[in-house]
Structure formats: C-alpha cells, structure tokens
Scaffold this active site. Structure first.
Site, short mmCIF file in Angstrom:
data_model
loop_
_atom_site.label_atom_id
_atom_site.label_comp_id
_atom_site.label_asym_id
_atom_site.label_seq_id
_atom_site.Cartn_x
_atom_site.Cartn_y
_atom_site.Cartn_z
N SER A 94 -142.51 44.24 51.81
CA SER A 94 -141.89 43.00 51.36
C SER A 94 -142.76 41.81 51.73
O SER A 94 -143.47 41.84 52.75
CB SER A 94 -140.53 42.88 52.05
OG SER A 94 -140.03 41.58 51.94
N TYR B 102 -134.94 43.05 60.07
CA TYR B 102 -135.32 43.68 58.79
C TYR B 102 -136.83 43.57 58.58
O TYR B 102 -137.51 44.55 58.29
CB TYR B 102 -134.57 43.02 57.62
CG TYR B 102 -135.15 43.37 56.28
CD1 TYR B 102 -134.99 44.65 55.74
CD2 TYR B 102 -135.89 42.44 55.53
CE1 TYR B 102 -135.55 44.98 54.51
CE2 TYR B 102 -136.44 42.76 54.30
CZ TYR B 102 -136.27 44.03 53.80
OH TYR B 102 -136.82 44.36 52.58
N LYS C 189 -140.16 46.47 58.44
CA LYS C 189 -141.23 46.59 57.43
C LYS C 189 -142.60 46.51 58.09
O LYS C 189 -143.52 47.29 57.77
CB LYS C 189 -141.10 45.50 56.36
CG LYS C 189 -139.85 45.60 55.50
CD LYS C 189 -139.85 46.84 54.63
CE LYS C 189 -138.60 46.97 53.78
NZ LYS C 189 -138.43 48.31 53.19
P1 NAD Z 1 -131.03 48.89 47.32
O1 NAD Z 1 -130.14 48.76 48.51
O2 NAD Z 1 -130.44 48.61 45.99
O3 NAD Z 1 -131.67 50.36 47.28
C1 NAD Z 1 -131.93 51.11 48.44
C2 NAD Z 1 -131.31 52.46 48.26
O4 NAD Z 1 -131.57 53.27 49.41
C3 NAD Z 1 -129.78 52.40 48.11
O5 NAD Z 1 -129.43 53.11 46.94
C4 NAD Z 1 -129.23 53.10 49.36
O6 NAD Z 1 -128.05 53.81 49.09
C5 NAD Z 1 -130.40 54.01 49.72
N1 NAD Z 1 -130.53 54.34 51.16
C6 NAD Z 1 -130.58 53.50 52.22
N2 NAD Z 1 -130.78 54.19 53.35
C7 NAD Z 1 -130.87 55.51 53.00
C8 NAD Z 1 -131.08 56.72 53.73
N3 NAD Z 1 -131.24 56.73 55.05
N4 NAD Z 1 -131.13 57.87 53.03
C9 NAD Z 1 -130.97 57.89 51.69
N5 NAD Z 1 -130.77 56.79 50.96
C10 NAD Z 1 -130.72 55.61 51.62
O7 NAD Z 1 -132.31 47.99 47.59
P2 NAD Z 1 -133.49 47.58 46.61
O8 NAD Z 1 -133.38 46.13 46.34
O9 NAD Z 1 -133.58 48.53 45.48
O10 NAD Z 1 -134.72 47.76 47.60
C11 NAD Z 1 -135.49 48.96 47.63
C12 NAD Z 1 -136.55 48.82 48.71
O11 NAD Z 1 -137.34 47.67 48.46
C13 NAD Z 1 -135.98 48.64 50.12
O12 NAD Z 1 -136.79 49.35 51.04
C14 NAD Z 1 -136.10 47.14 50.36
O13 NAD Z 1 -136.22 46.84 51.73
C15 NAD Z 1 -137.38 46.82 49.59
N6 NAD Z 1 -137.46 45.41 49.17
C16 NAD Z 1 -136.45 44.87 48.43
C17 NAD Z 1 -136.52 43.53 48.06
C18 NAD Z 1 -135.41 42.89 47.26
O14 NAD Z 1 -135.35 41.65 47.23
N7 NAD Z 1 -134.54 43.65 46.58
C19 NAD Z 1 -137.63 42.75 48.41
C20 NAD Z 1 -138.64 43.35 49.14
C21 NAD Z 1 -138.55 44.69 49.51
N1 UFG Z 2 -130.58 30.34 48.22
C1 UFG Z 2 -129.62 29.36 48.02
N2 UFG Z 2 -128.31 29.74 47.94
C2 UFG Z 2 -127.91 31.04 48.04
C3 UFG Z 2 -128.92 32.04 48.24
C4 UFG Z 2 -130.23 31.65 48.33
O1 UFG Z 2 -129.94 28.18 47.92
O2 UFG Z 2 -126.71 31.33 47.96
C5 UFG Z 2 -132.00 29.94 48.27
C6 UFG Z 2 -132.68 30.30 49.56
O3 UFG Z 2 -132.51 29.28 50.52
C7 UFG Z 2 -134.14 30.48 49.10
C8 UFG Z 2 -134.00 31.02 47.67
O4 UFG Z 2 -132.69 30.67 47.27
O5 UFG Z 2 -134.79 29.25 49.04
C9 UFG Z 2 -134.17 32.52 47.56
O6 UFG Z 2 -133.27 33.17 48.46
P1 UFG Z 2 -132.99 34.75 48.38
O7 UFG Z 2 -131.96 35.04 49.43
O8 UFG Z 2 -132.68 35.14 46.99
O9 UFG Z 2 -134.41 35.39 48.73
P2 UFG Z 2 -135.32 35.28 50.03
O10 UFG Z 2 -136.65 34.77 49.58
O11 UFG Z 2 -134.63 34.56 51.12
O12 UFG Z 2 -135.42 36.80 50.50
C10 UFG Z 2 -135.63 37.89 49.58
C11 UFG Z 2 -135.04 39.15 50.19
C12 UFG Z 2 -135.82 39.53 51.42
C13 UFG Z 2 -137.28 39.67 51.06
C14 UFG Z 2 -137.79 38.38 50.44
C15 UFG Z 2 -139.23 38.52 50.00
O13 UFG Z 2 -133.68 38.95 50.53
O14 UFG Z 2 -135.36 40.75 51.91
O15 UFG Z 2 -136.99 38.05 49.32
O16 UFG Z 2 -139.40 39.62 49.20
F1 UFG Z 2 -137.98 39.93 52.19
#
Ligand code: NAD
Ligand code: UFG
Length: 336
Positions: free
Chosen positions: A124, A148, A152
């Site tokens: 991330s 979190y 990572k």
């Molecule tokens: P998500 O929660 O939708 O998907 C993760 C999936 O993993 C879920 O379906 C959950 O049920 C499953 N899971 C969690 N722990 C498990 C375990 N121990 N065994 C089996 N299954 C398990 O999240 P996502 O948004 O699809 O994110 C996927 C990956 O990308 C994550 O590792 C997350 O940290 C990373 N990531 C997400 C974002 C974002 O903004 N969505 C940004 C950066 C990185």
């Molecule tokens: N924000 C608002 N109101 C809300 C939610 C968010 O104003 O209700 C603002 C935040 O302050 C930020 C922007 O919208 O400026 C984006 O916020 P998000 O929560 O959507 O995303 P972040 O960048 O904070 O974090 C996300 C994931 C993290 C990941 C990161 C980078 O939640 O896990 O992107 O990939 F690490």
C-alpha cells in the site's frame, strides 16, 4: 498459470480474478469470508462464465492450506487476504499483526515446500507515511503511522529477507494508491461493513440517501482547495496491474516493487464534484475537523511500472465515479 488468489472474494481480489480469467489464467480462491460474501464469487462466475474453485479457509491455518497446496499444484500466488482498516488496526493491533503477518508466513512456508515460485503481494502507499517529496517514487523513504501500515512494512521486509535466501523465487510487491470504482457490469464492487471509512463508498452511500451528508475531514491542508489529495485509481486498472506483474515474474525477474497509481492527485472537493456530475445532483457535505493521522497529499510516480511492466491507467475520474455509482445504485445493500 494456475494462481492461488487469497482474499479473492474481496474488493480488489474479485476484480483481479476477472482480469486473470480473461488473460487465460486458472484461478483458485481461498477466503475466510471475514470481510466478504460468497455471492461475490458467484458474480465473478456470472461475469466470466467460468466455474471457480473456492475454499472457505483461513490462510493462517497451515494444515488446511497445505491440503489445498497438495491438491491444486499452483504456479503462482497473489496474496490479497488481510485486514485493511486503519482505525480498526489502532483498536485491535494484535489481530492485525496476527492475521496479516501469519497468513504471509504460512504462504511463504508452503510456497517454498511446494515450489510455487511466483508471489505477488498487496502492499500500500501507506508504507510511504507522510511523503516528503511528490510524486512518490518506489525508492522514497518508508515509514508507518499505524498498526495496519506497520503490517505492510513488516511484510515487505519479510519478503526481502525470504528472497535473499531463496533467490530463485520471483516476488512482486505492489504498492496500491487509492482504488475506487467497480466493474462496469455493476455486478461486483466495494461492499464495506457498516459505515464506510473510505471516501468513495461514503459518497455513494450519501448519494443513495443511506447517509445524510459527507463529512469532509479538514479544509485547511496546504493543498489547492484545502482538502486532502489522493491518487485514485480505477479498481479494474489496478486489477490489470496484477496480470502485468505476473507476466513480469514469468521472466525470472527476482524481487520487484511497483507503485500502482495514476500519477494524478484529486482533492476531496474534486471527488465530490465528479460524483455530483455523475449522480445528477449536488452531494451534500459539511467541513469537519481533520481525521487524526491523515496526510495532506499523496500521489504516485507511476513511471517505473510503465517502463518495466507496461502499466498505465486507462480509466479517468469520470469513469471511476460512473462505475462506483452504477454498482451502488444496482446493489444498494451490497451483496446482501
Ligand atoms: P477486502 O477486505 O475487500 O479483501 C480482503 C479479503 O481477504 C476479504 O475477502 C477477507 O474476507 C479476506 N481475508 C482476510 N483475512 C483472511 C485470512 N486470514 N484468510 C483468508 N481470507 C482472509 O480488501 P481489499 O480492498 O480487496 O484489499 C485487498 C488487499 O489490498 C489487502 O491486503 C489490503 O490491505 C490491500 N490494500 C487495499 C487498499 C484499499 O484501499 N482497498 C489499498 C492498499 C492496499
Ligand atoms: N475523507 C473525508 N471524509 C470521509 C473519508 C475520507 O474527507 O468520510 C478524506 C480523507 O481525509 C482523505 C481522502 O478523503 O483526504 C481519502 O480518504 P480515504 O479514507 O478514502 O483513503 P486514505 O488515503 O486515507 O487511505 C486509503 C486506505 C489505506 C491505504 C491508503 C493508500 O484506507 O488503507 O488509501 O493506499 F493505505
């Protein structure tokens, strides 16, 4: 290739499974459904007209996972499974460390034992902490401000150490920026539990009137309009990045690290404006205090991923807003 997709029922996993199937890869999903519904897997089957082997299993369960490795004989692993909420990780840090780190250790042990030498990890942009220079390149300094993010960072180090003593492995660490949007079919998308933490699912729930208004967290950041700036990337672009990363691993590239972003940053107010245009009315919002731990600005330098794997985002902000809204409208209760 036959790919084990952990967390394949989740938001990014489902979209990536579709891209993999369309690229003629065979997939097997393992997900414990802690943050997903089996309906999501059925929707992937509907979109791709392909039956998908699915195991409801915790990736931390070594013996259970070993049975799956023995039966399926994988060529590669994409490890999405993990807990991902920043505020939740502050409240229950031990569960975050246990789940995210142990699942990775189990997979690496089994990958070694069963010679599955291609491994893609979901990292991330959070590993860049509060970036000192923009855009963010892969060699920018790393830091974490919450449990979190630390999971990572630790996992990235674990992968580096593992690679040092297993140099025949190929490992791609993909640092995602902010994935939003949904598959254009409207059949799969983001389905957060409870009140969303992230901006876009909150905005779409305001748009369907499930929530009254958006709280904009701070308008006093040193940005163009005072609100936070992020690099939003369409989840289908992000998904395609995994197919390209796997292609790179096939060339025996060793350990590689790529930013997956668009290179463009948008403010919260610009996001509200883009969604207001797509939904056809003004999204109501109020300015409230900054969210603790938030940074002002974060966007990628996507050059390395373009040069080395040919990755370039195709969808623009309007596409992302249209597809997120299409999903939300068609599925007001998510997968329920
Ligand atoms: P998500 O929660 O939708 O998907 C993760 C999936 O993993 C879920 O379906 C959950 O049920 C499953 N899971 C969690 N722990 C498990 C375990 N121990 N065994 C089996 N299954 C398990 O999240 P996502 O948004 O699809 O994110 C996927 C990956 O990308 C994550 O590792 C997350 O940290 C990373 N990531 C997400 C974002 C974002 O903004 N969505 C940004 C950066 C990185
Ligand atoms: N924000 C608002 N109101 C809300 C939610 C968010 O104003 O209700 C603002 C935040 O302050 C930020 C922007 O919208 O400026 C984006 O916020 P998000 O929560 O959507 O995303 P972040 O960048 O904070 O974090 C996300 C994931 C993290 C990941 C990161 C980078 O939640 O896990 O992107 O990939 F690490």
């Amino acid at each position: 290739m036959k790919i084990l997709v952990t967390g394949g029922a989740g938001y990014i996993g489902t979209h990536t499974c579709i891209e993999l199937i369309q690229a003629n890869d065979e997939i097997v999903i393992v997900d414990n459904l802690s943050n997903a519904k089996y309906e999501a897997v059925k929707r992937i089957e509907q979109i791709t007209e392909t039956k998908i082997p699915f195991y409801q299993m915790d990736v931390c369960n070594y013996n259970g996972m070993e049975q799956i490795f023995k039966e399926e004989k994988f060529d590669g692993i994409i490890h999405f499974a993990g807990l991902k909420s920043v505020p939740e990780s502050v409240k229950i840090p031990l569960q975050y460390y246990a789940n995210n780190i142990n699942s990775t250790l189990v997979l690496l042990e089994l990958a070694k034992k069963y010679h599955v030498k291609n491994f893609v990890f979901s990292s991330s942009a959070t590993v860049y902490g509060n970036p000192q220079t923009l855009p963010i390149t892969e060699d920018s300094p790393l830091s974490a401000t919450n449990p979190y993010g630390r999971t990572k960072l630790f996992i990235e180090s674990i992968l580096q150490d593992f690679y040092t003593c297993n140099p025949t492995f190929n490992i791609a660490i993909l640092r995602y920026f902010n994935p939003i949007g949904a598959h254009p079919s409207g059949l799969i998308g983001e389905d957060p539990n409870g009140i969303p933490n992230n901006l876009v699912p909150y905005v779409t729930q305001v748009a369907i009137k499930k929530l009254p208004y958006l709280k904009v967290n701070g308008n006093d950041y040193p940005t163009k309009d005072g609100t936070g700036i992020r690099d939003y990337i369409h989840v289908c672009d992000l998904a395609r990045g995994h197919v390209l990363a796997l292609n790179k691993l096939k060339t025996n590239c060793g350990l590689v690290i790529y930013n997956l972003g668009t290179g463009t940053g948008y403010s919260v107010l610009e996001i509200i404006h883009a969604f207001s245009k797509v939904v056809g009315f003004d999204i109501p919002y109020q300015i409230v205090a900054r969210r603790p731990g938030d940074i002002a600005t974060c966007y990628a330098d996507p050059t390395k991923a373009y040069q080395e794997i040919g990755f370039k985002a195709k969808y623009n902000l309007n596409d992302m807003a249209r597809d997120a809204w299409n999903w939300q409208k068609k599925n007001p209760k998510g997968y329920e």
